[in-house]
Design an enzyme around this catalytic site. Structure first.
Site, PDB file in Angstrom:
ATOM      1  N   GLU A  60      -6.538  -1.446  15.302  1.00  0.00           N
ATOM      2  CA  GLU A  60      -7.148  -2.328  14.311  1.00  0.00           C
ATOM      3  C   GLU A  60      -6.194  -3.435  13.865  1.00  0.00           C
ATOM      4  O   GLU A  60      -5.050  -3.196  13.513  1.00  0.00           O
ATOM      5  CB  GLU A  60      -7.567  -1.507  13.084  1.00  0.00           C
ATOM      6  CG  GLU A  60      -8.133  -2.377  11.960  1.00  0.00           C
ATOM      7  CD  GLU A  60      -8.439  -1.583  10.692  1.00  0.00           C
ATOM      8  OE1 GLU A  60      -8.457  -0.335  10.752  1.00  0.00           O
ATOM      9  OE2 GLU A  60      -8.652  -2.218   9.648  1.00  0.00           O
ATOM     10  N   ARG A  76       0.832  -1.196   0.000  1.00  0.00           N
ATOM     11  CA  ARG A  76       0.000   0.000   0.000  1.00  0.00           C
ATOM     12  C   ARG A  76       0.871   1.252   0.000  1.00  0.00           C
ATOM     13  O   ARG A  76       1.825   1.358   0.777  1.00  0.00           O
ATOM     14  CB  ARG A  76      -0.927   0.004   1.225  1.00  0.00           C
ATOM     15  CG  ARG A  76      -1.864  -1.196   1.194  1.00  0.00           C
ATOM     16  CD  ARG A  76      -2.863  -1.191   2.334  1.00  0.00           C
ATOM     17  NE  ARG A  76      -3.677  -2.407   2.263  1.00  0.00           N
ATOM     18  CZ  ARG A  76      -4.653  -2.705   3.099  1.00  0.00           C
ATOM     19  NH1 ARG A  76      -4.967  -1.872   4.073  1.00  0.00           N
ATOM     20  NH2 ARG A  76      -5.354  -3.818   2.955  1.00  0.00           N
ATOM     21  N   ARG A 109       0.877  -6.682  12.287  1.00  0.00           N
ATOM     22  CA  ARG A 109       0.325  -6.113  13.519  1.00  0.00           C
ATOM     23  C   ARG A 109       0.180  -7.173  14.599  1.00  0.00           C
ATOM     24  O   ARG A 109       0.315  -6.887  15.792  1.00  0.00           O
ATOM     25  CB  ARG A 109      -1.023  -5.438  13.235  1.00  0.00           C
ATOM     26  CG  ARG A 109      -0.858  -4.161  12.409  1.00  0.00           C
ATOM     27  CD  ARG A 109      -2.136  -3.389  12.217  1.00  0.00           C
ATOM     28  NE  ARG A 109      -1.885  -2.178  11.431  1.00  0.00           N
ATOM     29  CZ  ARG A 109      -2.785  -1.237  11.168  1.00  0.00           C
ATOM     30  NH1 ARG A 109      -4.030  -1.377  11.627  1.00  0.00           N
ATOM     31  NH2 ARG A 109      -2.470  -0.187  10.457  1.00  0.00           N
ATOM     32  N   SER A 117     -10.452  -6.431   9.775  1.00  0.00           N
ATOM     33  CA  SER A 117     -11.655  -5.747   9.338  1.00  0.00           C
ATOM     34  C   SER A 117     -12.462  -6.752   8.526  1.00  0.00           C
ATOM     35  O   SER A 117     -11.950  -7.324   7.569  1.00  0.00           O
ATOM     36  CB  SER A 117     -11.259  -4.546   8.469  1.00  0.00           C
ATOM     37  OG  SER A 117     -12.360  -3.728   8.208  1.00  0.00           O
ATOM     38  N   ARG A 149       2.057   0.680  10.437  1.00  0.00           N
ATOM     39  CA  ARG A 149       1.613   1.177   9.137  1.00  0.00           C
ATOM     40  C   ARG A 149       2.810   1.212   8.193  1.00  0.00           C
ATOM     41  O   ARG A 149       3.638   2.119   8.249  1.00  0.00           O
ATOM     42  CB  ARG A 149       1.011   2.583   9.277  1.00  0.00           C
ATOM     43  CG  ARG A 149       0.364   3.115   8.000  1.00  0.00           C
ATOM     44  CD  ARG A 149      -0.296   4.466   8.252  1.00  0.00           C
ATOM     45  NE  ARG A 149      -1.319   4.389   9.279  1.00  0.00           N
ATOM     46  CZ  ARG A 149      -2.577   3.993   9.052  1.00  0.00           C
ATOM     47  NH1 ARG A 149      -2.956   3.692   7.828  1.00  0.00           N
ATOM     48  NH2 ARG A 149      -3.446   3.945  10.033  1.00  0.00           N
TER      49      ARG A 149
END
Length: 431
Positions: free
Chosen positions: A348, A261, A391, A351, A276
């Site tokens: 988070e 990303r 994560r 999801s 991130r």
RNA sequence: GGAGAGCUGGCCGAGUCGGUCGAAGGCGCUCGCCUGCUAAGCGAGUAAGGGGGUAAAGCCCCCUUCGAGGGUUCGAAUCCCUCGCUCUCCGCCA
């Protein structure tokens, strides 16, 4: 993608949905384009019908030897054709306009999605586990990892650039253990495992909704392919342009892939550590379900993701995304947030979304059922992380750290680490 | 990278001196018949997308689609060009 006919017939419903989402998509703008398109199509098809009729007549006249009459008709059709090609250009433009507009409209929130403007309105559904009380000052993974010699941020910058991670030694092994552990658990729960390409074409990314609106989030290759931002893209598109059998539903798939990303627009956020980054590993779940069962399937998908955290004994909470925070393709989304001592809060880690028929319409994923209904219907697609591996690794490091700077290996991972129970600090400083 | 073959409906597979082909046949599927059950058999039906008509389910009319795009023609699955993909052989290679 929304159903053009639905938007046309229920403009107020769509208007409200867009307002709830705080989305700027203009229903009136669409209706205008749609009306214009249909008028042009009517005109074009009328001319085409006349041309087809005349051509058939010509065939008959030629057979009967009536050359003169045929020639006269041919001249007429030539004229019609000129008008047709003029209108065709307009129809093509109108088609493109309508489609482009439709492709940038987000999915309609399900009625069970709570209203709210942004993430501060996301209601918490439940919590599991209790954040550990440390009797020493816990370290963040971006400090503990390097001192243990299992994460190297500085060299990652040398190899690539910032926001990349280099795992080493037991860090690399722990990462691999997590991947294998997650895949094994999902496999035992009936998820079929895949290993898809890490690059995808534009059609694939349009199918799941990343394109055309979010191109700036993607890495693109020089020959027009994109690095996948999630395995959801590939797993969902496996059945693009296919008609599934209702008796095969729900299909449950999972895959481990790296994810890439650009993180455009998130400069300054989560700058430390591996929370991130531009490249991370993830185990993804995807389901194809009938509309009747898709929301039940969403619940069991969340449970599957929770199962990983529970087996790892990591405290977490489940929230439901409100309308303003909902992702582009989703009608309803649960987020799982893991406890991270360095954030002194929940972050988070998964999801899980039901995209209803939004992706299926873009990607033409249908199913048929003998006896139940005629023809085929759009399937519902769901996706969920199970889990974001990077994560999870950070969460394990932080939650399982000991006063002496070592890390205990979670019991569930020990079989995947050759029975190793602890990751020790190196005897001499890591170089 | 070089040479050749191919790409047709849910699937398989016909279809080239261009017209009545959205497309034979088969499989599958649906409905009906028949048969103690099952299997077999008989009959009918069965592509998708879009536009319009009807109060509306049904239904009716029309347009487009035979890998994609372009061309020739009154008319193209059928002829021509470009591209993509698949397969076979050769080369190269983890």
């Amino acid at each position: 993608m929304l159903d053009a006919r639905f938007v046309r017939e229920n403009p107020d419903v769509v208007r409200k949905a867009m307002a709830d989402r705080c989305a700027s998509w203009s229903v009136d703008g669409f209706l205008e384009l749609d009306t214009e398109r249909r008028a042009l199509i009517g005109e074009l098809e009328g001319l085409q019908a006349r041309r087809n009729e005349a051509s058939k007549l010509i065939g008959g006249l030629m057979r009967d030897g009536k050359r003169d009459e045929a020639e006269a008709l041919k001249a007429e059709v030539r004229e019609i054709n000129e008008r047709i090609s003029a209108i065709e250009a307009h129809v093509e433009a109108a088609d493109t306009d309508v489609r482009n507009m439709l492709l940038t409209a987000p999915n309609l929130p399900d009625e069970s999605t709570p209203f709210g403007e942004d993430e501060t309105f996301n209601p918490e559904v439940r919590r599991w586990g209790t954040p550990r009380q440390f009797d020493f000052e816990p370290q963040a993974h971006w400090d503990l990892g390097p001192s243990l010699g299992i994460i190297d941020f500085e060299r990652a910058v040398k190899l690539a650039e910032s926001r990349f991670v280099l795992l080493g030694r037991d860090g690399a092994r722990l990462n691999r253990a997590l991947i294998n552990f997650m895949l094994d658990v999902h496999g035992a729960n009936g998820f079929v495992e895949w290993s898809p390409p890490a690059l995808a074409n534009a059609e694939t990314l349009t199918g799941t909704g990343q394109l055309p609106k979010f191109e700036e989030d993607l890495y693109q290759t020089t020959d027009g392919l994109y690095l996948i931002p999630t395995a959801e893209v590939q797993l969902t598109n496996i059945h693009r342009d296919e008609v599934l059998e209702a008796s095969d539903l729900p299909l449950r798939y999972c895959a481990y892939t790296p994810c890439f990303r650009e993180e455009a627009g998130s400069a300054g956020r989560d700058t430390r550590g591996m929370i991130r980054v531009h490249q991370f590993d993830k185990v993804e779940m995807v389901k194809f379900a009938s509309p009747e069962t898709s929301f039940d399937e969403l619940e069991t998908m969340v449970a599957a993701a929770e199962g990983i955290l529970q087996k790892l004994d990591l405290p977490y909470r489940v929230i439901i995304l409100c309308t303003g925070d909902l992702g582009f393709s989703a009608a309803k989304t649960y987020d799982l947030e893991v406890w991270l001592p360095s954030y002194d809060g929940y972050k988070e880690i998964s999801s899980c979304s039901n995209c209803t028929d939004f992706q299926a319409r873009r990607a033409a994923i249908k199913y048929r059922s003998t006896g139940e209904f005629k023809g085929s219907r759009l399937a519902h697609t769901l996706n969920g992380s199970g889990l974001a591996v990077g994560r999870t690794l950070a969460a394990v490091i932080e939650n399982y750290q000991n006063a002496d700077g070592s890390i205990s290996v979670p019991a569930a991972l020990q079989p995947y680490m050759g029975g190793q129970t602890v990751i020790e600090p190196p005897a001499k400083p890591v170089g």
